[in-house]
Design an enzyme around this catalytic site. Structure first.
Site, PDB file in Angstrom:
ATOM      1  N   HIS A 162      40.532  38.226  43.651  1.00 18.22           N
ATOM      2  CA  HIS A 162      40.777  36.846  43.225  1.00 18.22           C
ATOM      3  C   HIS A 162      42.094  36.729  42.484  1.00 18.22           C
ATOM      4  O   HIS A 162      42.788  37.720  42.215  1.00 18.22           O
ATOM      5  CB  HIS A 162      39.616  36.325  42.374  1.00 18.22           C
ATOM      6  N   CYS A 178      37.549  42.323  38.385  1.00 21.64           N
ATOM      7  CA  CYS A 178      37.562  43.020  39.670  1.00 21.64           C
ATOM      8  C   CYS A 178      39.017  43.242  40.066  1.00 21.64           C
ATOM      9  O   CYS A 178      39.792  43.752  39.290  1.00 21.64           O
ATOM     10  CB  CYS A 178      36.778  42.209  40.687  1.00 21.64           C
TER      11      CYS A 178
END
Length: 228
Positions: A162, A178
Site C-alpha cells: 500500500h 506491511c
C-alpha cells in the site's frame, strides 16, 4: 527504532549504493496517469513529501531472476519491490517494511485492490499505537493512495502492499506496517497489476543485496522512475 536511527540508516544506504547506480536514469512521475481524485487528494497532503533517497527511487533495471512477466517480487531485507517485465527487465520500487512484512514470506496472489482505502487497525495496532478503530480514506491515512491485499490458499494473509503518509521512511524498516510505497509509486504499481497477480515475498537473506548484489546495485536504462 527511533526516527533519527531510521533516517541515518536510509542516508547510509544511499551513500553506499549511489556510487553503483550512476547508469540509472530517472524520470518524473507521469501525473497524466492520475485520476482527478488522486490529484485532488494529493494536493491536500499535510505530511512532508520528502524526496526518496536515490537508490530507492523508481527505476527500470535488468532482472536476472526467473519469475514471469507480471509478477511482483518483494525483497524485504533490502527494501525493494520488483514488478517483472518482458525482456529481462523489471521496475524496481523502494519500499518501507515493518515487523509484519519481515515475519511473512511465501507466494501469494493479489486477492483484492482498493483505491484510497480506509484503515481498520488490528487490536494489536490499536493497543500499541493508540490509533482509533477506523481511519477514513484520504491523504493523511497511513494506507495511502492504493492498497493491494494478498491472499494465499484463498485466505487473506493480512499482508498488504500500500501507499504511505511517511515517505521519509522509504528504504528503512519501522516498527509497524506491511509493504509501503510512496503514494505516487503505489498508484503506478496499482495501474500495472490486477486481481490474481502473483506476489513472491522472498525469505530473509534470499534477496540480491548485500548477499548477491547483481540485482539491487546495478544501473538500468531509461524508463519510469520517481522524482518525488
Amino acid at each position: 527504532m527511533s526516527s533519527l536511527k531510521v533516517m541515518l540508516g536510509v542516508l547510509a544506504a544511499g551513500f553506499m549504493l549511489s556510487g553503483c547506480m550512476q547508469a540509472t536514469h530517472y524520470e518524473a512521475t507521469n501525473t497524466q496517469n492520475f485520476k482527478p481524485k488522486d490529484k485532488e487528494l494529493l494536493a491536500k497532503i499535510r505530511y512532508e513529501n520528502t524526496p526518496v533517497a536515490e537508490p530507492f527511487r523508481r527505476a527500470i533495471v535488468d532482472y536476472h531472476r526467473k519469475e514471469s512477466p507480471g509478477t511482483i517480487v518483494v525483497d524485504s531485507d533490502n527494501h525493494y519491490l520488483y514488478y517483472v517485465m518482458d525482456g529481462g527487465k523489471a521496475i524496481r520500487y523502494g519500499i518501507t517494511v515493518g515487523e509484519e512484512a519481515m515475519a511473512w514470506s511465501g507466494i501469494a496472489k493479489v486477492g483484492s485492490m482498493t483505491e484510497w482505502p480506509a484503515w481498520h487497525p488490528t487490536p494489536g495496532e490499536i493497543s500499541r499505537l493508540g490509533v482509533p478503530t477506523y481511519v477514513a480514506p484520504g491523504p493523511d491515512n497511513p494506507m495511502g493512495s492504493r492498497a493491494m491485499y494478498l491472499y494465499s490458499g484463498g485466505k487473506d494473509t493480512l499482508f498488504r502492499i500500500h501507499g504511505t503518509n511517511q515517505p521519509e521512511y522509504i528504504g528503512a524498516s519501522i516498527s509497524s506496517g506491511c509493504i509501503r510505497l510512496t503514494n505516487e509509486d503505489a498508484i503506478d504499481l496499482y495501474n500495472r497489476v490486477k486481481v490474481g497477480t502473483i506476489v513472491v515475498v522472498l525469505e530473509p537473506k534470499h534477496g540480491d543485496s548485500p548477499y548477491n548484489s547483481r540485482l539491487a546495485l546495478q544501473g538500468g536504462g531509461t524508463g519510469q522512475a520517481g522524482s518525488f
